[in-house]
Design an enzyme around this catalytic site. Structure first.
Site, mmCIF file in Angstrom:
data_model
loop_
_atom_site.group_PDB
_atom_site.id
_atom_site.type_symbol
_atom_site.label_atom_id
_atom_site.label_comp_id
_atom_site.label_asym_id
_atom_site.label_seq_id
_atom_site.Cartn_x
_atom_site.Cartn_y
_atom_site.Cartn_z
ATOM 1 N N ASP A 1 7.992 -6.969 -5.995
ATOM 2 C CA ASP A 1 8.037 -7.229 -7.435
ATOM 3 C C ASP A 1 9.390 -7.778 -7.914
ATOM 4 O O ASP A 1 9.458 -8.440 -8.952
ATOM 5 C CB ASP A 1 7.777 -5.925 -8.196
ATOM 6 C CG ASP A 1 8.817 -4.859 -7.839
ATOM 7 O OD1 ASP A 1 8.880 -4.486 -6.648
ATOM 8 O OD2 ASP A 1 9.571 -4.422 -8.731
ATOM 9 N N GLY B 1 6.460 -2.338 -4.736
ATOM 10 C CA GLY B 1 6.278 -3.614 -5.408
ATOM 11 C C GLY B 1 4.835 -4.001 -5.659
ATOM 12 O O GLY B 1 4.498 -4.532 -6.730
ATOM 13 N N THR C 1 14.745 -0.783 -4.749
ATOM 14 C CA THR C 1 15.529 -1.800 -5.459
ATOM 15 C C THR C 1 16.704 -1.212 -6.240
ATOM 16 O O THR C 1 16.632 -0.082 -6.684
ATOM 17 C CB THR C 1 14.575 -2.437 -6.484
ATOM 18 O OG1 THR C 1 13.366 -2.720 -5.839
ATOM 19 C CG2 THR C 1 15.143 -3.668 -7.113
ATOM 20 N N GLY D 1 10.350 0.570 -7.318
ATOM 21 C CA GLY D 1 9.224 1.312 -6.767
ATOM 22 C C GLY D 1 8.438 0.433 -5.816
ATOM 23 O O GLY D 1 8.938 -0.610 -5.376
ATOM 24 N N ARG E 1 6.928 -10.549 3.626
ATOM 25 C CA ARG E 1 6.377 -9.890 2.430
ATOM 26 C C ARG E 1 7.347 -10.028 1.253
ATOM 27 O O ARG E 1 8.561 -9.937 1.408
ATOM 28 C CB ARG E 1 6.113 -8.425 2.758
ATOM 29 C CG ARG E 1 5.664 -7.567 1.569
ATOM 30 C CD ARG E 1 6.829 -6.823 0.961
ATOM 31 N NE ARG E 1 6.416 -5.854 -0.032
ATOM 32 C CZ ARG E 1 7.248 -5.249 -0.854
ATOM 33 N NH1 ARG E 1 8.533 -5.501 -0.804
ATOM 34 N NH2 ARG E 1 6.808 -4.367 -1.730
#
Ligand code: GLY
Length: 293
Positions: free
Chosen positions: A205, A227, A174, A225, A202
């Site tokens: 986060d 999720g 991200t 990182g 899918r």
């Protein structure tokens, strides 16, 4: 130390430091907005838009492919400390998912997903983008090779058999930005193409409030990182709650990273009235610009 205003930008857990020039350009664009008296929300959206357009980061035009080798689905979110909140999930074919999330804040809703989000993006004039970046194609080739070797378990959501070195070398994850403006308003924005490898559909986060992002009167936090691991810990809210105790962001972000085993890539940026922090257990390109008093 106190911050008059400022912005912090990251390029994702695992992004090499030599991508910091992209973070610097994004940060500069955001800082100019803050210097001119603009709102923190506009600043973080502008920073993320710049990184989405850069092509080297896993967001917008640089987004990775899903495991089918042809689908790009992106997530993004924005939030500030005066009630603006917008999330988009699994959006395809748009250039700037973060601008769509910003658009959602102007509707009666807080989250849009899939086709509805795409129709909404078109309605508010967000440019379309259907190309896949060279980096995304290269990353997918590596995934396919590992698949052939039988090293990906289709029903293992964390794909543990791949190992940490695969993730750290393959995916930037991200991008995100946090800011405080001259009126003391905090904001966060984040955008991603997801975590390699992943199934079509899918969601990680990044568009989940309190997991990949959070902003409130005490500050703003963005996470990066894997999720699934970040969601399990509701990481951004946990770190933000620490800011509420004393406003010291460095120790709270460090403690947030310490919640993860070493083989889980994770990174955090945070900002409060007292300062800012950049923490990660992997290399993480980033840049910060603040005006202090
Ligand atoms: N942190 C991005 C994702 O897991 O989707």
């Amino acid at each position: 130390m106190g911050l008059d205003f400022g912005v912090v930008v990251h390029g994702g857990a695992g992004s090499p430091e030599d991508l910091s020039d992209g973070c610097k350009s994004a940060c500069l664009a955001a800082f100019r907005i803050l210097e001119a008296g603009g709102p923190a929300l506009d600043a973080v959206v502008e920073a993320c838009r710049a990184l989405e357009d850069d092509g080297r980061f896993n967001a917008g035009s640089g987004s990775v492919l899903r495991i089918d080798g042809k689908t790009v689905e992106m997530d993004a979110a924005v939030m500030d400390s005066v009630g603006n909140l917008g999330m988009v999930m699994n959006i395809r074919g748009v250039k700037n998912p973060v601008a769509v999330a910003r658009g959602v804040t102007r509707t009666p809703h807080v989250a849009l997903a899939g086709r509805g989000a795409e129709a909404f993006a078109k309605k508010i004039g967000i440019a379309a983008l259907h190309e896949v970046s060279v980096q995304a194609l290269e990353r997918h080739e590596k995934v396919s090779a590992l698949l052939k070797e039988g090293r990906l378990g289709e029903i293992n959501p964390l794909w543990k058999d791949i190992g940490p070195s695969f993730f750290s070398g393959l995916s930037c994850d991200t991008i995100g930005a946090v800011a405080v403006d001259g009126n003391g308003v905090f904001a966060v924005a984040a955008s991603t193409g997801g975590a390699v490898p992943m199934l079509v559909g899918r969601v990680g986060d990044t568009p989940m409030i309190g997991c990949g992002f959070y902003a409130g009167p005490a500050g703003a936090v963005a996470a990066t990182g894997i999720g699934e691991e970040i969601i399990r810990r509701m990481l951004a809210k946990k770190v933000y709650d620490g800011f509420c105790e004393d406003g010291y962001v460095q120790s709270e972000c460090r403690d947030g990273i310490a919640l993860f085993a070493a083989d889980i890539p994770v990174g955090l940026i945070g900002i409060s009235g007292k300062g800012y922090s950049v923490s990660s257990n992997r290399p993480m390109a980033h840049y910060a610009m603040v005006r202090e008093s």
